[in-house]
Write an enzyme that holds these catalytic residues in place. Structure first.
Site, PDB file in Angstrom:
ATOM      1  N   CYS A   2      12.443  59.499  28.556  1.00 47.22           N
ATOM      2  CA  CYS A   2      12.963  58.185  28.284  1.00 47.22           C
ATOM      3  C   CYS A   2      13.211  57.394  29.425  1.00 47.22           C
ATOM      4  O   CYS A   2      13.401  57.706  30.453  1.00 47.22           O
ATOM      5  CB  CYS A   2      14.371  58.546  27.454  1.00 47.22           C
ATOM      6  SG  CYS A   2      14.377  59.510  26.154  1.00 47.22           S
ATOM      7  N   ARG A  27       6.744  57.801  32.480  1.00 47.64           N
ATOM      8  CA  ARG A  27       7.975  58.656  32.257  1.00 47.64           C
ATOM      9  C   ARG A  27       7.622  59.616  31.021  1.00 47.64           C
ATOM     10  O   ARG A  27       8.192  60.630  30.867  1.00 47.64           O
ATOM     11  CB  ARG A  27       9.381  58.040  32.310  1.00 47.64           C
ATOM     12  CG  ARG A  27       9.807  57.643  33.315  1.00 47.64           C
ATOM     13  CD  ARG A  27      11.104  56.760  33.313  1.00 47.64           C
ATOM     14  NE  ARG A  27      11.958  57.477  32.877  1.00 47.64           N
ATOM     15  CZ  ARG A  27      13.142  58.168  33.767  1.00 47.64           C
ATOM     16  NH1 ARG A  27      12.550  57.940  35.281  1.00 47.64           N
ATOM     17  NH2 ARG A  27      14.009  58.851  33.531  1.00 47.64           N
ATOM     18  N   TRP A  77      11.486  59.791  24.460  1.00 44.44           N
ATOM     19  CA  TRP A  77      10.774  61.034  24.187  1.00 44.44           C
ATOM     20  C   TRP A  77      11.630  62.050  23.487  1.00 44.44           C
ATOM     21  O   TRP A  77      12.800  62.387  23.966  1.00 44.44           O
ATOM     22  CB  TRP A  77      10.742  61.596  25.864  1.00 44.44           C
ATOM     23  CG  TRP A  77       9.888  62.823  25.926  1.00 44.44           C
ATOM     24  CD1 TRP A  77       8.533  62.805  26.346  1.00 44.44           C
ATOM     25  CD2 TRP A  77      10.092  64.204  26.054  1.00 44.44           C
ATOM     26  NE1 TRP A  77       7.856  64.031  26.168  1.00 44.44           N
ATOM     27  CE2 TRP A  77       9.016  64.885  26.209  1.00 44.44           C
ATOM     28  CE3 TRP A  77      11.403  64.638  25.832  1.00 44.44           C
ATOM     29  CZ2 TRP A  77       9.114  66.162  26.411  1.00 44.44           C
ATOM     30  CZ3 TRP A  77      11.271  66.164  25.806  1.00 44.44           C
ATOM     31  CH2 TRP A  77      10.197  66.727  26.157  1.00 44.44           C
ATOM     32  N   ASN A 103      19.540  57.985  27.533  1.00 41.46           N
ATOM     33  CA  ASN A 103      18.521  59.046  27.995  1.00 41.46           C
ATOM     34  C   ASN A 103      19.428  60.096  28.366  1.00 41.46           C
ATOM     35  O   ASN A 103      20.317  60.306  28.959  1.00 41.46           O
ATOM     36  CB  ASN A 103      17.988  58.442  29.366  1.00 41.46           C
ATOM     37  CG  ASN A 103      17.133  59.486  29.923  1.00 41.46           C
ATOM     38  OD1 ASN A 103      16.790  60.507  29.423  1.00 41.46           O
ATOM     39  ND2 ASN A 103      16.677  59.393  31.321  1.00 41.46           N
ATOM     40  N   GLY A 104      19.034  61.405  27.674  1.00 35.78           N
ATOM     41  CA  GLY A 104      19.763  62.618  27.846  1.00 35.78           C
ATOM     42  C   GLY A 104      19.888  63.210  26.569  1.00 35.78           C
ATOM     43  O   GLY A 104      19.277  63.071  25.644  1.00 35.78           O
ATOM     44  N   GLU A 488      -2.158  74.874  40.952  1.00 38.55           N
ATOM     45  CA  GLU A 488      -2.256  73.667  40.690  1.00 38.55           C
ATOM     46  C   GLU A 488      -3.563  72.971  40.224  1.00 38.55           C
ATOM     47  O   GLU A 488      -3.518  72.106  39.060  1.00 38.55           O
ATOM     48  CB  GLU A 488      -2.363  72.896  42.134  1.00 38.55           C
ATOM     49  CG  GLU A 488      -2.286  71.341  42.117  1.00 38.55           C
ATOM     50  CD  GLU A 488      -1.069  70.868  41.370  1.00 38.55           C
ATOM     51  OE1 GLU A 488      -0.139  71.499  40.779  1.00 38.55           O
ATOM     52  OE2 GLU A 488      -1.048  69.592  41.365  1.00 38.55           O
ATOM     53  N   LYS A 492      -3.355  71.358  36.593  1.00 37.07           N
ATOM     54  CA  LYS A 492      -4.032  69.592  36.397  1.00 37.07           C
ATOM     55  C   LYS A 492      -4.838  69.861  35.004  1.00 37.07           C
ATOM     56  O   LYS A 492      -4.779  68.867  34.514  1.00 37.07           O
ATOM     57  CB  LYS A 492      -4.758  69.140  37.579  1.00 37.07           C
ATOM     58  CG  LYS A 492      -4.080  68.958  38.802  1.00 37.07           C
ATOM     59  CD  LYS A 492      -3.258  67.828  38.833  1.00 37.07           C
ATOM     60  CE  LYS A 492      -1.767  67.895  38.369  1.00 37.07           C
ATOM     61  NZ  LYS A 492      -0.627  68.044  39.310  1.00 37.07           N
ATOM     62  N   GLU A 495      -2.670  69.637  31.925  1.00 39.34           N
ATOM     63  CA  GLU A 495      -1.838  68.679  31.769  1.00 39.34           C
ATOM     64  C   GLU A 495      -2.636  67.561  31.104  1.00 39.34           C
ATOM     65  O   GLU A 495      -1.961  66.514  30.275  1.00 39.34           O
ATOM     66  CB  GLU A 495      -1.434  68.246  33.243  1.00 39.34           C
ATOM     67  CG  GLU A 495      -0.180  68.804  33.601  1.00 39.34           C
ATOM     68  CD  GLU A 495       0.506  68.087  34.717  1.00 39.34           C
ATOM     69  OE1 GLU A 495      -0.101  68.294  35.820  1.00 39.34           O
ATOM     70  OE2 GLU A 495       1.558  67.821  34.751  1.00 39.34           O
ATOM     71  N   HIS A 511      -7.122  93.663  36.354  1.00 46.43           N
ATOM     72  CA  HIS A 511      -5.901  94.318  35.776  1.00 46.43           C
ATOM     73  C   HIS A 511      -5.672  93.897  34.336  1.00 46.43           C
ATOM     74  O   HIS A 511      -4.469  93.936  33.985  1.00 46.43           O
ATOM     75  CB  HIS A 511      -4.548  94.203  36.627  1.00 46.43           C
ATOM     76  CG  HIS A 511      -4.965  94.934  37.928  1.00 46.43           C
ATOM     77  ND1 HIS A 511      -4.890  96.245  37.967  1.00 46.43           N
ATOM     78  CD2 HIS A 511      -5.133  94.358  39.066  1.00 46.43           C
ATOM     79  CE1 HIS A 511      -5.137  96.677  39.416  1.00 46.43           C
ATOM     80  NE2 HIS A 511      -5.421  95.592  40.047  1.00 46.43           N
ATOM     81  N   LYS A 610       7.361  62.334  33.218  1.00 44.73           N
ATOM     82  CA  LYS A 610       7.144  62.344  34.525  1.00 44.73           C
ATOM     83  C   LYS A 610       8.483  63.112  35.161  1.00 44.73           C
ATOM     84  O   LYS A 610       8.121  63.993  35.992  1.00 44.73           O
ATOM     85  CB  LYS A 610       7.002  60.915  35.106  1.00 44.73           C
ATOM     86  CG  LYS A 610       6.753  60.744  36.752  1.00 44.73           C
ATOM     87  CD  LYS A 610       5.387  61.130  36.961  1.00 44.73           C
ATOM     88  CE  LYS A 610       5.145  61.070  38.547  1.00 44.73           C
ATOM     89  NZ  LYS A 610       3.914  62.005  39.051  1.00 44.73           N
TER      90      LYS A 610
HETATM   91  O1  M6R Z   1      10.013  65.431  40.181  1.00 39.00           O
HETATM   92  P1  M6R Z   1       9.724  67.028  40.346  1.00 39.00           P
HETATM   93  O2  M6R Z   1       8.767  67.123  41.653  1.00 39.00           O
HETATM   94  O3  M6R Z   1      10.970  67.823  40.491  1.00 39.00           O
HETATM   95  O4  M6R Z   1       8.978  67.293  39.321  1.00 39.00           O
HETATM   96  C1  M6R Z   1       8.580  68.687  38.961  1.00 39.00           C
HETATM   97  C2  M6R Z   1       7.593  68.955  37.626  1.00 39.00           C
HETATM   98  O5  M6R Z   1       8.045  68.529  36.602  1.00 39.00           O
HETATM   99  C3  M6R Z   1       6.125  68.167  38.186  1.00 39.00           C
HETATM  100  O6  M6R Z   1       5.698  68.589  39.281  1.00 39.00           O
HETATM  101  C4  M6R Z   1       5.214  68.600  36.905  1.00 39.00           C
HETATM  102  O7  M6R Z   1       4.701  69.765  36.814  1.00 39.00           O
HETATM  103  C5  M6R Z   1       4.096  67.257  37.127  1.00 39.00           C
HETATM  104  N1  M6R Z   1       3.591  66.891  35.721  1.00 39.00           N
HETATM  105  C6  M6R Z   1       2.972  68.089  37.622  1.00 39.00           C
HETATM  106  O8  M6R Z   1       1.662  67.063  37.651  1.00 39.00           O
END
Ligand code: M6R
Length: 615
Positions: A2, A27, A77, A103-104, A488, A492, A495, A511, A610
């Site tokens: 949000c 966001r 969101w 937001n929340g 990572e 990526k 995501e 395993h 985000k």
């Molecule tokens: O703002 P933060 O670093 O605490 O966020 C943590 C995760 O939400 C963030 O790294 C998320 O995994 C990203 N979308 C990764 O690309």
């Protein structure tokens, strides 16, 4: 999660609010809305979809709304209630006295709703937010239009997390705000006040920002930003100056923020090294001002984070551990740490890593550690964020604003600053020799040029990405310093390309996961030329024997590795501990080009936010 934008001033509010919402699109959201004070009434517009569609709808509002000089906007969101126009914010109370965005999560919304319904109030949405809106209207009526008194009672009655931004129908030019748990920032520029969820929405107007603290409210008008505690007491607040500008949050010549941000990583690393070293010495230990002798007596270091920040923590764990195995260093997932009975206290140092500094789980974990008497340090990219303000010892990563939802340059910012921090802590402890320190700093200094050389080979990666975009899924495998990278790389792809991708320590494949392999699943193997090269290549062979196509990332010059690969990418050589600093770039570019080939919404992937400000 949000985004909120509010404006009270002398200019056209709609344009400013739409611009502010656009800057917060990253966001994550599914619907959007705006409420404008148009002469004596408040007029709203809502849509399911993008802010650009909202902008079109706003143009169709009555003519007087184009001249409106105050209003509020929101990107939603969905948490409670489906993605519909009715559930989109702003919400208006049944009597029309209050219009509000949130937001929340209001945790006691059901109770409030049934109470108000029994008093005859009609609810029209499935959201938790409407309960706050209708309750505020009831309180406003009861107090005969006393906004401060109503806000005091509202904030006392609501449970859960909220950033609320409110228009009262009979208070032209005023915006009321309240914050608990969800971020909210306000600013004043000439004869206008603004508020937003995220500082990047305000950078076009000013860099001097008021960050609302937990339990604070504000009344914004063209004349002033006033602040109050939830008890109604007036508060004087100082601004915090952000060292960012709005150009940093522009796409520039790139099609996507993510691609622009990948390209900024050599600069991020350079800036971090220049800021935290004096000639050949890490200088960070002084700025941290940890209690004297602390590092000699701590038994454990816990690096606590979520998502990509957790993988950055794993990189730092490996660096620390490789120099000092007398220290128990662990990388912890914040959402688990907060509910486990984790060790803490005076012999423990916990480092909380969060790009946004607003991740609900990381904040909760930090509060728990503090309550246990654990020594805490924060590493965040956002000055003024909750984590930065709540933890006394906060170190900023120097990535600048990141807009792409998928973290790239902030990962680089985190591993760079964590490498410096690790060196500083180990030096304090007496376990990092001057020789190793100089070797690591020298290694780090050479890396921006190596990263740049990979970025210049982008077409090579693009060709590979286009070839493998049709793959049924991916396994990322590697050993030791490569394990965080496998995570990572896989994250990526999940995501932004929405493809099944798993990360495994190479030795774990047989395993269980190896059962899944066939010609439809691609194995991306990270095999730098270290003592573990042969072992990892044996694991690669096991995958090849199951017909999986193999994409190998190996050290430059390792021509012999070709025999194990379907395709190969050569990564410039560096100090073994620093391999992640270089090898993450091709992984990010690979995910980017796979997502492009599949036509995905790269900067705003579906279902993601985000910063995850709810649990
Ligand atoms: O703002 P933060 O670093 O605490 O966020 C943590 C995760 O939400 C963030 O790294 C998320 O995994 C990203 N979308 C990764 O690309």
């Amino acid at each position: 999660m949000c985004g909120i934008m509010g404006y009270a001033g002398g200019k056209r509010a709609a344009e400013i609010i739409i611009e502010g919402l656009s800057r917060q699109e990253y966001r994550g959201y599914d619907s959007a809305g705006i409420a404008l004070r148009c002469e004596d009434e408040i007029v709203s517009a809502k849509i399911v979809g993008r802010v650009s569609e909202l902008a079109r709808k706003v143009k169709e509002l009555p003519k007087k709304c184009a001249e409106s000089t105050s209003g509020i906007g929101h990107t939603r969101w969905a948490t409670h209630g489906g993605v519909t126009e009715t559930n989109a914010h702003p919400h208006e109370s049944a009597d029309g006295s209050v219009v509000l965005v949130h937001n929340g999560i209001v945790e006691n919304s059901r109770e409030i709703k049934s109470r108000l319904e029994s008093e005859g109030v009609k609810f029209i949405t499935q959201t938790d937010t409407e309960a706050a809106c209708q309750l505020l209207a009831a309180l406003y009526k009861k107090t005969r239009g006393d906004a401060l008194e109503s806000m005091k009672t509202l904030t006392a009655e609501l449970r859960g997390a909220f950033a609320l931004v409110i228009l009262f129908r009979d208070r032209p030019g005023e915006i009321w705000c309240a914050r608990r748990g969800s971020p909210l920032v306000a600013a004043r520029d000439g004869s206008a006040c603004y508020c937003a969820s995220d500082p990047t929405a305000l950078l076009a107007y000013t860099r001097d920002l008021f960050f609302l603290e937990e339990g604070e409210m504000a009344r914004l008008s063209p004349e002033q930003c006033e602040f109050f505690g939830f008890g109604g007491e007036k508060k004087r607040k100082k601004t915090i100056r952000l060292n960012w500008d709005s150009v940093m949050a522009d796409k520039g010549r790139h099609d996507h923020f993510m691609r622009k941000e990948i390209g900024e990583q050599p600069d991020v690393l350079r800036l971090t090294i220049d800021t935290h070293t004096i000639l050949a010495e890490v200088a960070m230990d002084k700025s941290l001002a940890l209690p004297p002798g602390l590092m000699k007596r701590v038994r454990r270091v816990q690096l606590v984070a979520c998502g990509t920040s957790n993988y950055a923590a794993l990189v730092a764990r490996d660096i620390m551990e490789s120099f000092d195995n007398s220290l128990d260093v662990s990388a912890e997932i914040a959402s688990e740490y907060r509910y486990r009975n984790v060790a803490g206290g005076d012999d423990t140092l916990a480092v909380f890593v969060s790009q946004s500094g607003e991740t609900a789980d990381t904040l909760a974990a930090a509060r728990i550690a503090r309550a246990r008497g654990t020594h805490c340090v924060a590493v965040t990219n956002v000055r003024g964020s909750t984590l930065d303000r709540e933890i006394d010892r906060a170190v900023l990563s120097l990535a600048g604003p990141e807009v792409g939802v998928a973290a790239t340059k902030t990962f680089m910012g985190q591993i760079s600053i964590l490498a410096m921090l690790s060196m500083a802590l180990l030096k304090d402890r007496g376990t990092l020799s001057a020789g190793d320190e100089a070797r690591l700093i020298g290694g780090l200094r050479s890396i921006p040029a190596l990263q740049q050389s990979i970025i210049e080979r982008e077409n090579e990666i693009k060709t590979l990405a286009e070839k493998y975009a049709g793959s049924g899924g991916f396994f990322f495998i590697g050993r030791r310093e490569c394990v965080p990278l496998t995570m990572e790389g896989a994250l990526k792809l999940k995501e932004i390309a929405y493809l099944p991708s798993e990360a495994y320590a190479a030795g774990e494949m047989k395993h269980g996961p190896i059962a899944m392999l066939d010609e439809k699943l691609t194995v991306v193997a990270l095999v730098p030329d270290t003592d573990l090269r042969e072992k990892t290549l044996s694991n690669v062979e096991e995958c090849r024997a199951r017909n999986a196509p193999i994409l190998l990332l190996v050290s430059e010059g390792d021509e012999a590795a070709r025999a194990h690969a379907t395709d190969i990418f050569f990564v410039p050589r560096t100090e073994p501990e620093l391999f992640p600093f270089v090898a993450v770039i091709p992984l990010q570019l690979f995910a980017y080009h796979v997502a492009r080939a599949l036509g995905r919404d790269i900067d705003m992937p579906r279902n993601l936010a985000k910063s995850v400000t709810v649990e």
